[in-house]
Design an enzyme around this catalytic site. Structure first.
Site, PDB file in Angstrom:
ATOM      1  N   ASN A 177      -5.955  -5.715 -38.846  1.00 39.19           N
ATOM      2  CA  ASN A 177      -6.016  -5.131 -40.180  1.00 39.19           C
ATOM      3  C   ASN A 177      -6.884  -3.888 -40.096  1.00 39.19           C
ATOM      4  OD1 ASN A 177      -4.642  -7.215 -42.040  1.00 39.19           O
ATOM      5  ND2 ASN A 177      -6.036  -8.469 -40.809  1.00 39.19           N
ATOM      6  N   GLU A 178      -6.239  -2.743 -39.908  1.00 39.10           N
ATOM      7  CA  GLU A 178      -6.932  -1.490 -39.666  1.00 39.10           C
ATOM      8  C   GLU A 178      -7.523  -0.924 -40.956  1.00 39.10           C
ATOM      9  OE1 GLU A 178      -7.437  -0.679 -36.725  1.00 39.10           O
ATOM     10  OE2 GLU A 178      -5.683  -0.779 -35.423  1.00 39.10           O
ATOM     11  N   SER A 179      -8.283   0.161 -40.810  1.00 39.53           N
ATOM     12  CA  SER A 179      -8.841   0.846 -41.971  1.00 39.53           C
ATOM     13  C   SER A 179      -7.717   1.164 -42.950  1.00 39.53           C
ATOM     14  CB  SER A 179      -9.522   2.150 -41.540  1.00 39.53           C
ATOM     15  OG  SER A 179     -10.612   1.883 -40.698  1.00 39.53           O
ATOM     16  N   SER A 213      -6.386  -1.262 -44.848  1.00 35.63           N
ATOM     17  CA  SER A 213      -5.748  -2.530 -45.204  1.00 35.63           C
ATOM     18  C   SER A 213      -6.348  -3.064 -46.504  1.00 35.63           C
ATOM     19  CB  SER A 213      -5.952  -3.565 -44.087  1.00 35.63           C
ATOM     20  OG  SER A 213      -5.311  -3.167 -42.908  1.00 35.63           O
ATOM     21  N   THR A 262      -8.119   2.258 -32.182  1.00 42.17           N
ATOM     22  CA  THR A 262      -7.799   0.942 -31.630  1.00 42.17           C
ATOM     23  C   THR A 262      -6.970   1.079 -30.365  1.00 42.17           C
ATOM     24  OG1 THR A 262      -7.845  -0.044 -33.839  1.00 42.17           O
ATOM     25  CG2 THR A 262      -6.662  -1.262 -32.126  1.00 42.17           C
TER      26      THR A 262
END
Length: 642
Positions: free
Chosen positions: A166-168, A170, A185
């Site tokens: 869940n990246e920035s 999300s 990432t």
């Protein structure tokens, strides 16, 4: 536990940690504690005749945890028969037998070594067609719901604050889905995939919503590289920019940290803002230097008001006026500066970082990779040689995985051309070249180099290291290639330090009997090569301590290209002029395989010589800001007392 205090200036309560944190001495102790908690939960569920539903993570953080769970199963009969697990994520697309698949990761580290039923562990499927993913993700969540939810979710944290993938950006209500991976990432994972071009751009991840529904969450974070994002998640605002910050709104979450990962938390970095502290010399130095840098003031310009307005009135009450404290700290910092890293002969050395005697010392510089010596302490290295000390350098590993394939092909081809030109018949060389060429031509991103290719790459780096040592002024008998066995796996993943690694290190130290040892003290990655090499040195020094020659041996730690010691930690700062900066640059240039496109570039696009120069200049700038002499650059060291 959330920490709070009363602001000395305003009288209002200030809050810092909004998530419970537990700090351990190291990741090993932390992993053992978490494994014990998981074991207790499994046994509790067994007693209730219930299934224990675990959410599991991958990456470097849980490796020690899984090793301890395997030990508990094998040595203390912990059964996993009642365990159902759901992994957080998987790269997409990804075949399960790939060296980089999380299916393989979990089987090799945990599932193949315990008695969990094959049908009871679940890992997102990286082989699906895109059309199948939506329904698959819905069914993945439905399986969790059917079991009553996750009892305990284990998490790591990415450098950008991601949990799972869940990246920035999300959202808190995000569901299990296919996501695009953030560039940071992908760069962090690129070493596993032999370069960013081979690193997947997408992954399947459990959503934030399902993580937040877990009954309990434990997040693991190790190393200094995680310290800033840990602080942002624990003390900052709840924001989609740092998805881990959502955990502030979970009612049962704990961050488990080692000392390095906790270093930026307010209660660690500035404990006087949180509670009453004992004002030791070390604490005073940390507080005063931090205050001066925060206010961008020279140390001697700090006032009583500056102390009071920044939560340090207790220090004034104990130690007296700021004027006296400032002079004390200024003098201590000034005494760290020396142009004589091996000690200045015929000089009064009470306040100098190093002893004057013996005037000519035996020095042993350990370099984890074949270029860490010149990158991290090249100026000091050259100065030690120029000042007449007997300097030895020990390259602890071959560094072969950091050489690009085309470099290996070029050098193997050169050997064949060399032999042909000088009429040297060598069928073996031609055969090795042909085998290497065939392998490299058909090599896939996850393939491990053959032994021949690894040796070719190792020889490239060995030649570069030798060229640098010659440049500095060493002779062949002063250059040592250790080739520690832990490193020779052919992959970025290394073995733990072993008995042979320690014995080789002991043998070299005992042979040279140095007055000074320099070692890479980079603790940013607790599972990285630098840390394993340092562990071998620490253990070797510990075992050799009873030897008489060790009474005269001091151990100095330097930092790598990635970061520097905090100004409050520095015990020896070796200044460099503009000409010395250029000399160091030319020494780094000897490592041609590490120029113009490094295999493990990381998130920093600068070349190693640029990183080193910028880092050394920043250290010199700090001394300048604090009111000390202005230099072009500085290399910094911390003494390790054993």
């Amino acid at each position: 536990m959330t920490k709070s205090t009363i602001d000395n200036a305003t009288g209002f309560e200030k809050r810092y940690e909004n998530i419970g944190t537990h700090i351990f001495e190291d990741s090993n102790a932390a992993s053992i504690a978490v494994a014990k908690e998981i074991a207790s939960l499994i046994k509790e569920k067994q007693a209730q005749n219930k299934m224990c539903v675990l959410g599991l993570a991958t990456g470097s953080s849980p490796k020690g945890l899984y090793a301890e769970l395997v030990r508990l199963h094998k040595e203390e009969n912990l059964s996993f028969k009642n365990v159902v697990s759901f992994n957080l994520d998987e790269y997409y697309p990804m075949e399960p037998d790939s060296i980089n698949s999380y299916v393989r990761f979990m089987k090799e580290l945990l599932f193949d070594h315990v008695d969990i039923d094959r049908d009871n562990y679940h890992i997102p499927d990286g082989t699906l067609s895109k059309a199948e993913i939506s329904d698959y993700c819905a069914s993945y969540e439905a399986k969790i719901d059917a079991l009553g939810g996750i009892d305990l979710q284990i998490l790591g944290i990415g450098g950008n604050g991601h949990i799972g993938f869940n990246e920035s950006g999300s959202l808190q209500n995000s569901k299990t889905r296919l996501v695009a991976l953030d560039h940071m990432t992908r760069v962090a994972a690129s070493g596993d995939f032999s370069g960013i071009s081979n690193t997947p751009r997408t992954a399947i991840t459990l959503g934030v919503k399902k993580i937040m529904e877990s009954k309990k969450v434990i997040l693991l974070a190790w190393g200094e590289r995680k310290s800033k994002v840990v602080r942002a998640a624990v003390e900052g605002e709840v924001t989609s920019k740092i998805p881990a910050s959502y955990l502030q709104e979970h009612n049962n979450v704990t961050f488990i940290l080692d000392k390095e990962a906790s270093s930026q938390l307010t209660r660690v970095r500035s404990p006087w803002l949180v509670e009453k502290v004992e004002w030791s010399d070390r604490m005073i130095r940390k507080a005063v230097l931090g205050l001066a840098l925060k206010l961008k003031k020279p140390i001697l310009m700090l006032t009583d008001d500056d102390y009071i307005e920044n939560g340090m009135s207790d220090l004034l009450a104990e130690e007296g006026a700021s004027y006296d404290i400032n002079i004390k700290i200024f003098n201590k910092l000034q005494n760290t500066i020396t142009g004589w890293p091996g000690g200045k002969p015929n000089a009064e050395d009470t306040n100098r970082p190093e002893r004057a005697l013996p005037a000519k010392k035996r020095v042993l510089i350990f370099s984890p990779h074949p270029d860490d010596d010149i990158i991290s302490m090249g100026g000091t290295f050259k100065r030690l040689v120029e000042q007449g000390h007997e300097v030895h350098v020990a390259y602890q590993t071959s560094g072969n995985i950091a050489v690009a394939d085309d470099e290996a092909h070029r050098f193997a081809s050169f050997v064949c051309d060399y032999n042909q030109h000088f009429n040297i018949e060598s069928p073996e060389a031609i055969n090795i070249y042909q085998q290497a060429n065939e392998f490299l031509k058909n090599k896939k991103g996850s393939d491990i180099d053959t032994s021949e290719v690894r040796h070719i790459k190792g020889l490239i780096r060995k030649g570069e290291a030798r060229a640098t040592s010659y440049f500095v002024g060493l002779k062949d008998e002063q250059i040592h290639f250790m080739n520690l066995p832990f490193y020779e796996t052919g992959t970025i993943e290394k073995k733990p330090v072993g008995e042979e690694d320690i014995q080789l290190t002991m043998d070299l130290i005992e042979k040279i009997q140095p007055h000074q040892i320099y070692a890479a003290g980079d603790l940013a990655d607790p599972h990285g090569t630098h840390k394993v090499c340092l562990d071998a040195i620490f253990e070797a020094v510990k075992r050799l301590k009873p030897k008489p020659f060790m009474n005269d041996c001091w151990l100095w730690l330097y930092r790598g290209a990635w970061q520097e010691w905090g100004i409050e930690e520095i015990e020896m700062a070796v200044p460099m002029g503009p000409d010395q900066v250029l000399e160091k640059r030319y020494g780094i240039f000897k490592h041609q395989s590490q120029k113009d496109g490094v295999v493990f570039q990381g998130t920093d696009s600068r070349e190693f010589w640029q990183r080193a120069e910028d880092r050394n200049k920043e250290t010199a700038d700090l001394y300048d800001i604090l009111g000390l002499a202005r230099y072009a650059a500085m290399e910094a060291f911390v003494r390790w007392h054993y």
